[in-house]
Design a protein around this motif. Structure first.
Motif, mmCIF file in Angstrom:
data_model
loop_
_atom_site.group_PDB
_atom_site.id
_atom_site.type_symbol
_atom_site.label_atom_id
_atom_site.label_comp_id
_atom_site.label_asym_id
_atom_site.label_seq_id
_atom_site.Cartn_x
_atom_site.Cartn_y
_atom_site.Cartn_z
ATOM 1 N N UNK A 89 0.825 -1.208 0.000
ATOM 2 C CA UNK A 89 0.000 0.000 0.000
ATOM 3 C C UNK A 89 0.858 1.257 0.000
ATOM 4 N N UNK A 90 1.926 1.241 0.781
ATOM 5 C CA UNK A 90 2.797 2.407 0.893
ATOM 6 C C UNK A 90 3.580 2.647 -0.393
ATOM 7 N N UNK A 91 4.057 1.588 -1.018
ATOM 8 C CA UNK A 91 4.760 1.720 -2.301
ATOM 9 C C UNK A 91 3.816 2.289 -3.354
ATOM 10 N N UNK A 92 2.590 1.795 -3.361
ATOM 11 C CA UNK A 92 1.600 2.250 -4.331
ATOM 12 C C UNK A 92 1.275 3.722 -4.137
ATOM 13 N N UNK A 93 1.153 4.129 -2.884
ATOM 14 C CA UNK A 93 0.786 5.522 -2.607
ATOM 15 C C UNK A 93 1.821 6.489 -3.169
ATOM 16 N N UNK A 94 3.103 6.133 -3.048
ATOM 17 C CA UNK A 94 4.161 6.998 -3.566
ATOM 18 C C UNK A 94 4.113 7.138 -5.073
ATOM 19 N N UNK A 154 4.716 6.955 -14.691
ATOM 20 C CA UNK A 154 5.423 6.016 -13.834
ATOM 21 C C UNK A 154 4.564 4.776 -13.661
ATOM 22 N N UNK A 155 5.214 3.620 -13.550
ATOM 23 C CA UNK A 155 4.489 2.360 -13.413
ATOM 24 C C UNK A 155 5.107 1.527 -12.301
ATOM 25 N N UNK A 156 4.272 1.050 -11.411
ATOM 26 C CA UNK A 156 4.666 0.050 -10.422
ATOM 27 C C UNK A 156 3.965 -1.244 -10.799
ATOM 28 N N UNK A 299 15.346 3.506 -3.359
ATOM 29 C CA UNK A 299 14.805 4.858 -3.413
ATOM 30 C C UNK A 299 13.285 4.836 -3.252
ATOM 31 N N UNK A 300 12.627 3.897 -3.909
ATOM 32 C CA UNK A 300 11.173 3.775 -3.790
ATOM 33 C C UNK A 300 10.785 3.435 -2.357
ATOM 34 N N UNK A 301 11.532 2.538 -1.737
ATOM 35 C CA UNK A 301 11.241 2.134 -0.362
ATOM 36 C C UNK A 301 11.460 3.288 0.610
ATOM 37 N N UNK A 302 12.507 4.064 0.388
ATOM 38 C CA UNK A 302 12.827 5.175 1.291
ATOM 39 C C UNK A 302 11.755 6.262 1.291
ATOM 40 N N UNK A 303 10.980 6.325 0.225
ATOM 41 C CA UNK A 303 9.918 7.329 0.139
ATOM 42 C C UNK A 303 8.703 6.953 0.990
ATOM 43 N N UNK A 304 8.647 5.704 1.418
ATOM 44 C CA UNK A 304 7.488 5.227 2.172
ATOM 45 C C UNK A 304 7.585 5.614 3.647
ATOM 46 N N UNK A 305 6.439 5.886 4.236
ATOM 47 C CA UNK A 305 6.361 6.101 5.678
ATOM 48 C C UNK A 305 6.178 4.734 6.335
#
Length: 377
Positions: A89-94, A154-156, A299-305
């Motif tokens: 959920x957190x990865x998606x939100x970013x 951007x695509x996840x 980098x993607x992970x670091x953006x997550x809370x």
């Protein structure tokens, strides 16, 4: 031309079907309910493009890990809706905050599983939770390519390691705006077995809910909910056939994409064994194991809370063998399918899907699990 001599060398990712310029390849179910490419030889011009995107015919990307983490979503609601720690959920939100699109697996109205996409957080809820059925990719690789190449989005993309590998080969090039997140995979069960189980469990009643990993009985001792019926996973014959590898496709015994070889940026998994690696993060509500393979993934992970704690990779995978090893083919795999396909599917599932030899042993196991949970409090 794709020519299948051995089904253990096809994961059903559908890359060949979407790549074919003549549209002469279709994915069709075999007698196990598993999808394989079927080629219209008369329409085929033998261009070889299908072979160039096949994950089993092309060497995978060298796997590596640059970090491993225990992770927990601080939002209790999102965490409880997820199978483990709620990191997806957190990865998606970013990504959505940047105007991006997220791909994942969801249930259809008939409870079959397909891949789909969402560009708003409301749509992400459909992708939450494990679906222990192989998803149908459809034309999603083509859609990913269009979003990256023509729309500049951007695509996840989340999927099993073989689906990630198939997408990478299909795209033929790296995209800075593409984030590949694989989910740890024990194996992919047959949709045919799932349909049989769904029908026999629900009977004539209308199914309004399916949850393969309900935490109402805890993260470890999770329950399977189908409609109004709920049972512990070790008392569910569909889960038993899956866990014992009777219902998974042959390629799962020959997986080429373990250990980061799919080319994913991140791997998400349940952190089984967290009680010994980081017991202070173990509350039986679900903890994720996140393995970082690339700088882009970090980098993607670091953006997550998200609450992160670095862990030793070897310690982390010790209780998660499916991260590095293929499923083991049961000795009587053919026997299960022979019984299943000769008019006795329910009998086959009951015979082969029973996880414990007696009800007494099952009750003892549950009692021990409940006692251990109390001692940890």
């Amino acid at each position: 031309m794709i020519s299948l001599q051995d089904k253990s060398y096809c994961c059903g990712c559908g890359a060949c079907e979407q790549q074919c310029p003549q549209s002469c390849i279709t994915m069709q179910e075999d007698d196990k309910g598993l999808l394989y490419p079927v080629v219209d030889a008369q329409a085929c011009v033998d261009c070889g493009l299908c072979e160039q995107v096949c994950p089993f015919l092309n060497e995978g990307k060298q796997g590596r890990e640059i970090g491993a983490f225990a992770a927990v979503n601080a939002d209790e609601k999102e965490r409880m809706m997820s199978s483990s720690g709620g990191v997806f959920s957190l990865l998606s939100r970013g990504v959505i905050a940047d105007g991006g699109v997220v791909f994942g697996a969801r249930f259809e109205g008939d409870w079959n599983v397909v891949h789909d996409c969402a560009n708003q957080m409301q749509g992400i809820a459909r992708f939450l939770g494990s679906k222990y059925v192989q998803s149908v990719i459809g034309e999603n690789y083509l859609l990913v390519e269009d979003l990256l190449k023509n729309k500049g989005r951007k695509v996840l993309f989340t999927g099993t390691p073989c689906q990630i590998a198939g997408l990478r080969l299909f795209l033929k090039q790296e995209y800075e705006d593409l984030f590949l997140v694989e989910v740890a995979c024990h194996g992919v069960p047959s949709p045919k077995v799932w349909r049989q189980h769904l029908a026999s469990t629900a009977g004539r009643s209308m199914v309004t809910r399916v949850n393969f990993r309900s935490k109402t009985t805890g993260w470890r001792n999770y329950s399977v909910i189908i409609g109004k019926k709920s049972r512990l996973h070790d008392d569910d014959v569909f889960m038993g056939c899956f866990i014992k590898n009777y219902s998974v496709r042959p390629s799962c015994f020959n997986c080429q994409f373990k250990g980061g070889h799919s080319g994913a940026d991140l791997t998400l998994a349940d952190f089984w064994g967290i009680e010994t690696v980081a017991p202070h993060l173990d509350d039986d509500k679900g903890t994720s194991l996140v393995i970082v393979h690339t700088a882009k993934g970090r980098e993607l992970l670091d953006r997550c809370q998200v609450k992160l704690e670095s862990v030793d990779y070897q310690m982390a995978v010790k209780a998660n063998p499916s991260l590095e090893h293929s499923a083991v083919r049961p000795d009587d795999y053919d026997g299960f399918w022979q019984m299943f396909n000769t008019g006795n599917p329910r009998r086959a599932m009951k015979k082969y899907g029973k996880l414990y030899p007696s009800g007494a042993l099952m009750r003892l196991k549950r009692l021990a699990a409940a006692l251990l949970k109390r001692l940890r409090r």
